[in-house]
Design an enzyme around this catalytic site. Structure first.
Site, PDB file in Angstrom:
ATOM      1  N   HIS A  92       0.830  -1.201   0.000  1.00 41.52           N
ATOM      2  CA  HIS A  92       0.000   0.000   0.000  1.00 41.52           C
ATOM      3  C   HIS A  92       0.864   1.251   0.000  1.00 41.52           C
ATOM      4  CE1 HIS A  92      -4.230  -1.401   1.094  1.00 41.52           C
ATOM      5  NE2 HIS A  92      -3.533  -2.506   0.948  1.00 41.52           N
ATOM      6  N   GLU A 151      -6.999  -0.211  -5.328  1.00 42.31           N
ATOM      7  CA  GLU A 151      -7.904   0.721  -4.654  1.00 42.31           C
ATOM      8  C   GLU A 151      -7.440   2.152  -4.915  1.00 42.31           C
ATOM      9  OE1 GLU A 151      -6.083  -1.385  -2.382  1.00 42.31           O
ATOM     10  OE2 GLU A 151      -7.508  -3.048  -2.243  1.00 42.31           O
TER      11      GLU A 151
END
Length: 324
Positions: free
Chosen positions: A38, A105
């Site tokens: 991430h 995402e």
């Protein structure tokens, strides 16, 4: 018996502490590890987000464990760069690395300043990336003029054997789609009936290879603390798509999670102070046919969890398996 591994959450824990955690996990009897990839945490309370690929080199050198990572190529990462990263780790540590590829995402990908594509466009882009990565790992020179652009790329350092490229899926529909291209499948814990549908969809569509599961759990020596840890750290992660796909900032996740209760969180995380209950949950996942199960304690303190599960849960699972 399935392989039981540790999930290393870069969003929650400083990379130095995560390195210590995987070293301890190997000593405690865990069989493997995997990590997230991430740019941003899900919540300001989590407060970290180290670079996975730097950390993986250190972690694989510090242990003898096999590792995996979940990655979203196509926007934040060019697929040729991900192919090079996969190839280098696999050349240095043969047969110890796999990658799961997903559509990603917005919380990680918006940093490029590009617009966030529709889900169907993201899926088509991921397929192009898979084809690019696989061809590069096979030693081909690759050019592509589509949703991603590649100009005469070639990997000069490659492993002897191409590492597995898993598909990452939460829904049965995505699992069936992954069966078209993936060498295996990884999903996240949920109700048993839902997981049966995901596994069945992948296999019924011709999906090959291993099945892997990431299990979100919270354990502490007392129930109230276990519930507090889950709610404090993971209440931003209880929402179904498209919410986790499309929110951009940690502040956005914290805002939508303002009214999430501890009971809500406990429906998305296995919360218990009873190590026997955790062993039962893990055994129920193994019975669905998962080959690899990765334990993600959603708290930021990993040492107590790793030690307790190494002493009491993993041996119990091994003992049950020996009688089955």
């Amino acid at each position: 018996m399935p392989l039981y591994g540790l999930h290393a959450s870069h969003e929650q824990i400083h990379p130095r502490a995560l390195l210590d955690a995987v070293v301890l996990a190997e000593q405690a009897g865990f069989d493997a590890a995997m990590c997230s990839d991430h740019f941003s945490p899900w919540s300001a309370r989590q407060g970290q987000s180290g670079f996975a690929w730097s950390w993986l080199g250190a972690a694989m050198q510090a242990t003898g464990l096999p590792f995996g990572a979940v990655n979203a190529p196509g926007q934040r990462y060019h697929p040729a760069i991900i192919a090079q990263a996969i190839a280098t780790l696999s050349a240095m540590y043969p047969d110890r690395f796999w990658t799961a590829l997903g559509t990603g995402e917005a919380s990680n990908e918006h940093i490029t300043g590009q617009g966030w594509p529709r889900k169907d466009v993201r899926s088509a882009r991921l397929l192009e990336c898979v084809e690019v990565i696989r061809a590069l790992l096979d030693g081909e020179e690759v050019s592509c003029d589509g949703l991603v652009t590649v100009d005469r790329a070639r990997l000069w350092t490659r492993p002897e054997r191409r590492p597995a490229l898993f598909g990452a899926a939460v829904s049965a529909e995505t699992a069936a789609w992954c069966a078209r291209w993936a060498d295996g499948l990884i999903t996240v814990s949920g109700p048993i009936e839902h997981l049966k549908r995901v596994v069945g969809a992948y296999r019924d569509a011709g999906g090959q290879g291993k099945l892997a599961l990431q299990v979100h759990l919270s354990w502490a020596e007392d129930e109230d603390t276990a519930r507090h840890i889950a709610h404090e750290q993971w209440r931003t992660n209880v929402f179904r798509p498209p919410i986790p796909w499309d929110l951009e900032l940690a502040a956005h996740f914290d805002a939508v999670a303002e009214f999430v209760t501890p009971d809500d969180t406990a429906r998305a995380v296995n919360v218990s102070a009873d190590l026997g209950r955790h062993a039962e949950w893990l055994r129920s996942y193994a019975d669905l046919g998962f080959d690899e199960i990765y334990l993600h304690h959603v708290g930021q303190r990993q040492e107590e969890f790793i030690t307790a599960f190494g002493e009491s849960v993993l041996p119990r699972l091994a003992e049950v398996d020996s009688w089955s």
